[in-house]
Design a protein around this motif. Structure first.
Motif, PDB file in Angstrom:
ATOM      1  N   CYS A  26      13.384 -30.753 -19.288  1.00  0.00           N
ATOM      2  CA  CYS A  26      14.238 -31.885 -18.957  1.00  0.00           C
ATOM      3  C   CYS A  26      15.532 -31.469 -18.273  1.00  0.00           C
ATOM      4  O   CYS A  26      16.226 -32.323 -17.705  1.00  0.00           O
ATOM      5  CB  CYS A  26      14.542 -32.716 -20.200  1.00  0.00           C
ATOM      6  SG  CYS A  26      15.424 -31.827 -21.492  1.00  0.00           S
ATOM      7  N   ALA A  27      15.878 -30.183 -18.303  1.00  0.00           N
ATOM      8  CA  ALA A  27      17.114 -29.693 -17.693  1.00  0.00           C
ATOM      9  C   ALA A  27      17.062 -28.171 -17.644  1.00  0.00           C
ATOM     10  O   ALA A  27      16.122 -27.555 -18.155  1.00  0.00           O
ATOM     11  CB  ALA A  27      18.331 -30.148 -18.491  1.00  0.00           C
ATOM     12  N   ILE A  28      18.076 -27.596 -17.036  1.00  0.00           N
ATOM     13  CA  ILE A  28      18.251 -26.141 -17.033  1.00  0.00           C
ATOM     14  C   ILE A  28      19.640 -25.867 -17.600  1.00  0.00           C
ATOM     15  O   ILE A  28      20.623 -26.492 -17.193  1.00  0.00           O
ATOM     16  CB  ILE A  28      18.141 -25.564 -15.609  1.00  0.00           C
ATOM     17  CG1 ILE A  28      16.732 -25.770 -15.073  1.00  0.00           C
ATOM     18  CG2 ILE A  28      18.514 -24.078 -15.597  1.00  0.00           C
ATOM     19  CD1 ILE A  28      16.561 -25.391 -13.615  1.00  0.00           C
ATOM     20  N   ILE A  29      19.703 -24.955 -18.549  1.00  0.00           N
ATOM     21  CA  ILE A  29      20.982 -24.488 -19.062  1.00  0.00           C
ATOM     22  C   ILE A  29      21.312 -23.240 -18.250  1.00  0.00           C
ATOM     23  O   ILE A  29      20.549 -22.268 -18.260  1.00  0.00           O
ATOM     24  CB  ILE A  29      20.921 -24.157 -20.565  1.00  0.00           C
ATOM     25  CG1 ILE A  29      20.405 -25.367 -21.361  1.00  0.00           C
ATOM     26  CG2 ILE A  29      22.272 -23.688 -21.068  1.00  0.00           C
ATOM     27  CD1 ILE A  29      21.211 -26.640 -21.193  1.00  0.00           C
ATOM     28  N   LEU A  41      17.218 -31.820 -13.648  1.00  0.00           N
ATOM     29  CA  LEU A  41      16.170 -31.454 -12.690  1.00  0.00           C
ATOM     30  C   LEU A  41      16.122 -32.503 -11.579  1.00  0.00           C
ATOM     31  O   LEU A  41      15.155 -33.243 -11.432  1.00  0.00           O
ATOM     32  CB  LEU A  41      14.812 -31.340 -13.403  1.00  0.00           C
ATOM     33  CG  LEU A  41      14.758 -30.386 -14.588  1.00  0.00           C
ATOM     34  CD1 LEU A  41      13.358 -30.355 -15.179  1.00  0.00           C
ATOM     35  CD2 LEU A  41      15.217 -28.993 -14.204  1.00  0.00           C
ATOM     36  N   ASP A  42      17.180 -32.553 -10.806  1.00  0.00           N
ATOM     37  CA  ASP A  42      17.346 -33.556  -9.754  1.00  0.00           C
ATOM     38  C   ASP A  42      17.665 -32.841  -8.448  1.00  0.00           C
ATOM     39  O   ASP A  42      18.723 -32.206  -8.332  1.00  0.00           O
ATOM     40  CB  ASP A  42      18.474 -34.503 -10.134  1.00  0.00           C
ATOM     41  CG  ASP A  42      18.779 -35.557  -9.096  1.00  0.00           C
ATOM     42  OD1 ASP A  42      18.126 -35.571  -8.034  1.00  0.00           O
ATOM     43  OD2 ASP A  42      19.688 -36.360  -9.345  1.00  0.00           O
ATOM     44  N   SER A  46      23.684 -30.604  -6.673  1.00  0.00           N
ATOM     45  CA  SER A  46      23.989 -29.380  -5.926  1.00  0.00           C
ATOM     46  C   SER A  46      23.730 -28.111  -6.730  1.00  0.00           C
ATOM     47  O   SER A  46      23.287 -27.103  -6.178  1.00  0.00           O
ATOM     48  CB  SER A  46      25.437 -29.404  -5.432  1.00  0.00           C
ATOM     49  OG  SER A  46      26.343 -29.477  -6.518  1.00  0.00           O
ATOM     50  N   HIS A  47      23.971 -28.134  -8.047  1.00  0.00           N
ATOM     51  CA  HIS A  47      23.695 -26.955  -8.869  1.00  0.00           C
ATOM     52  C   HIS A  47      22.186 -26.692  -8.938  1.00  0.00           C
ATOM     53  O   HIS A  47      21.750 -25.550  -8.825  1.00  0.00           O
ATOM     54  CB  HIS A  47      24.270 -27.115 -10.276  1.00  0.00           C
ATOM     55  CG  HIS A  47      25.754 -27.070 -10.319  1.00  0.00           C
ATOM     56  ND1 HIS A  47      26.492 -28.099 -10.834  1.00  0.00           N
ATOM     57  CD2 HIS A  47      26.644 -26.143  -9.903  1.00  0.00           C
ATOM     58  CE1 HIS A  47      27.785 -27.798 -10.747  1.00  0.00           C
ATOM     59  NE2 HIS A  47      27.902 -26.612 -10.183  1.00  0.00           N
ATOM     60  N   ILE A  51      20.134 -23.422  -7.648  1.00  0.00           N
ATOM     61  CA  ILE A  51      19.233 -22.668  -8.529  1.00  0.00           C
ATOM     62  C   ILE A  51      17.881 -22.493  -7.856  1.00  0.00           C
ATOM     63  O   ILE A  51      17.332 -21.384  -7.804  1.00  0.00           O
ATOM     64  CB  ILE A  51      19.095 -23.364  -9.906  1.00  0.00           C
ATOM     65  CG1 ILE A  51      20.401 -23.224 -10.694  1.00  0.00           C
ATOM     66  CG2 ILE A  51      17.916 -22.793 -10.690  1.00  0.00           C
ATOM     67  CD1 ILE A  51      20.475 -24.088 -11.947  1.00  0.00           C
ATOM     68  N   LEU A  52      17.331 -23.581  -7.306  1.00  0.00           N
ATOM     69  CA  LEU A  52      16.029 -23.494  -6.630  1.00  0.00           C
ATOM     70  C   LEU A  52      16.082 -22.554  -5.438  1.00  0.00           C
ATOM     71  O   LEU A  52      15.130 -21.795  -5.187  1.00  0.00           O
ATOM     72  CB  LEU A  52      15.568 -24.881  -6.189  1.00  0.00           C
ATOM     73  CG  LEU A  52      15.206 -25.865  -7.296  1.00  0.00           C
ATOM     74  CD1 LEU A  52      14.730 -27.176  -6.687  1.00  0.00           C
ATOM     75  CD2 LEU A  52      14.156 -25.293  -8.231  1.00  0.00           C
TER      76      LEU A  52
END
Length: 65
Positions: A26-29, A41-42, A46-47, A51-52
């Motif tokens: 559901c997210a990345i820490i 995860l959108d 910008s973060h 990361i991607l």
């Protein structure tokens, strides 16, 4: 952007008996510029986009939840 760590955060769904029926990321820490962030995860975030990009470039690995 200096990203030194990234790990998926997962969320579980439960049935009425309290048993896990599914689990999904559901997210990345992530630690970004020395601070911890919860990154959604959108692709518009910008973060997350950075990361991607760093993962694609081979500079970063996202650890499993």
């Amino acid at each position: 952007m200096n990203i030194t760590s990234a790990k998926y955060k997962s969320r579980s769904e439960y049935d009425e008996d309290g048993k896990v029926t599914s689990t999904s990321n559901c997210a990345i820490i992530a630690t970004i510029n020395g601070e911890d962030y919860g990154v959604p995860l959108d692709p518009a975030n910008s973060h997350y986009a950075e990361i991607l990009k760093q993962v694609a470039d081979g500079d970063l690995t996202i650890a499993a939840a």
